[in-house]
Scaffold this motif. Sequence first.
Motif, PDB file in Angstrom:
ATOM      1  N   ASP A  32       0.901  -1.239   0.069  1.00  0.00           N
ATOM      2  CA  ASP A  32       0.125  -0.050  -0.044  1.00  0.00           C
ATOM      3  C   ASP A  32       0.968   1.276  -0.115  1.00  0.00           C
ATOM      4  N   ARG A  35       2.182   1.815  -3.424  1.00  0.00           N
ATOM      5  CA  ARG A  35       1.081   2.173  -4.336  1.00  0.00           C
ATOM      6  C   ARG A  35       0.893   3.713  -4.124  1.00  0.00           C
ATOM      7  N   GLU A  36       0.748   4.254  -2.936  1.00  0.00           N
ATOM      8  CA  GLU A  36       0.736   5.516  -2.677  1.00  0.00           C
ATOM      9  C   GLU A  36       1.814   6.087  -3.589  1.00  0.00           C
ATOM     10  N   GLU A  41      -0.368   4.208 -11.022  1.00  0.00           N
ATOM     11  CA  GLU A  41      -0.238   2.746 -11.010  1.00  0.00           C
ATOM     12  C   GLU A  41       1.150   2.207 -11.695  1.00  0.00           C
ATOM     13  N   VAL A  60       6.011  -3.679  -6.852  1.00  0.00           N
ATOM     14  CA  VAL A  60       4.427  -3.388  -7.035  1.00  0.00           C
ATOM     15  C   VAL A  60       3.948  -2.775  -8.598  1.00  0.00           C
ATOM     16  N   ASP A  61       3.505  -3.518  -9.125  1.00  0.00           N
ATOM     17  CA  ASP A  61       2.666  -3.096 -10.541  1.00  0.00           C
ATOM     18  C   ASP A  61       1.287  -2.793 -10.442  1.00  0.00           C
ATOM     19  N   GLY A  62       0.865  -1.524  -9.997  1.00  0.00           N
ATOM     20  CA  GLY A  62      -0.573  -1.559  -9.918  1.00  0.00           C
ATOM     21  C   GLY A  62      -1.168  -2.164  -8.846  1.00  0.00           C
ATOM     22  N   GLU A  63      -2.202  -2.850  -9.066  1.00  0.00           N
ATOM     23  CA  GLU A  63      -2.977  -3.814  -7.939  1.00  0.00           C
ATOM     24  C   GLU A  63      -2.462  -5.097  -8.082  1.00  0.00           C
TER      25      GLU A  63
END
Length: 178
Positions: A32, A35-36, A41, A60-63
């Motif tokens: 998280d 992602r912030e 994304e 981290v790639d997007g969701e």
Amino acid sequence: MYFAALLARTEDGWEASDTELDDVETLSDLADLAREASPDEDTVLVLIEQEDGWFGVVRVDGEEDPRIYVSDAAAAARSSYGEILLTDELLGREPGDDVPDLDALDLDGTEDGEPDDEDADGGASAASGESVPHGPVGDAQVLEDLGVTEKELRSMTEDAVSEIAEALGASEVLETVR
């Protein structure tokens, strides 16, 4: 001593920010946080380095689920920040494997704190420490499409975070947060 930084890939190149992991308790919290750092994304890398001990890369790639690489799982397991990365899935064990099965316990009267022969030999107590392997774990190809091969990643040691940033063309932005 540790160092943690976020590298977010944007249209204009890499943007770096240092980050405190004091409020991060789980891999989900870390994802998280990453992602912030990128509202669009884009790819975000969390680089964590414990001086002369180990380093970790979380992508981290997007969701999508985070992809993780840790250079030395046993060393990372001794660090509160490393424990965040060393999930059961990453270590190849079922959730709760490290919790003893109460039905399988041999309650022979030694449970009141008297050591039995197995504990004296290091048998039962050493077994829990063996569940974390020495050496690298995770996705060693986590940076392959960004120009860092599996072989290069596995050979990095002392200053891995700087070496990764150099390979990505992000060493200048990383140095601004160091």
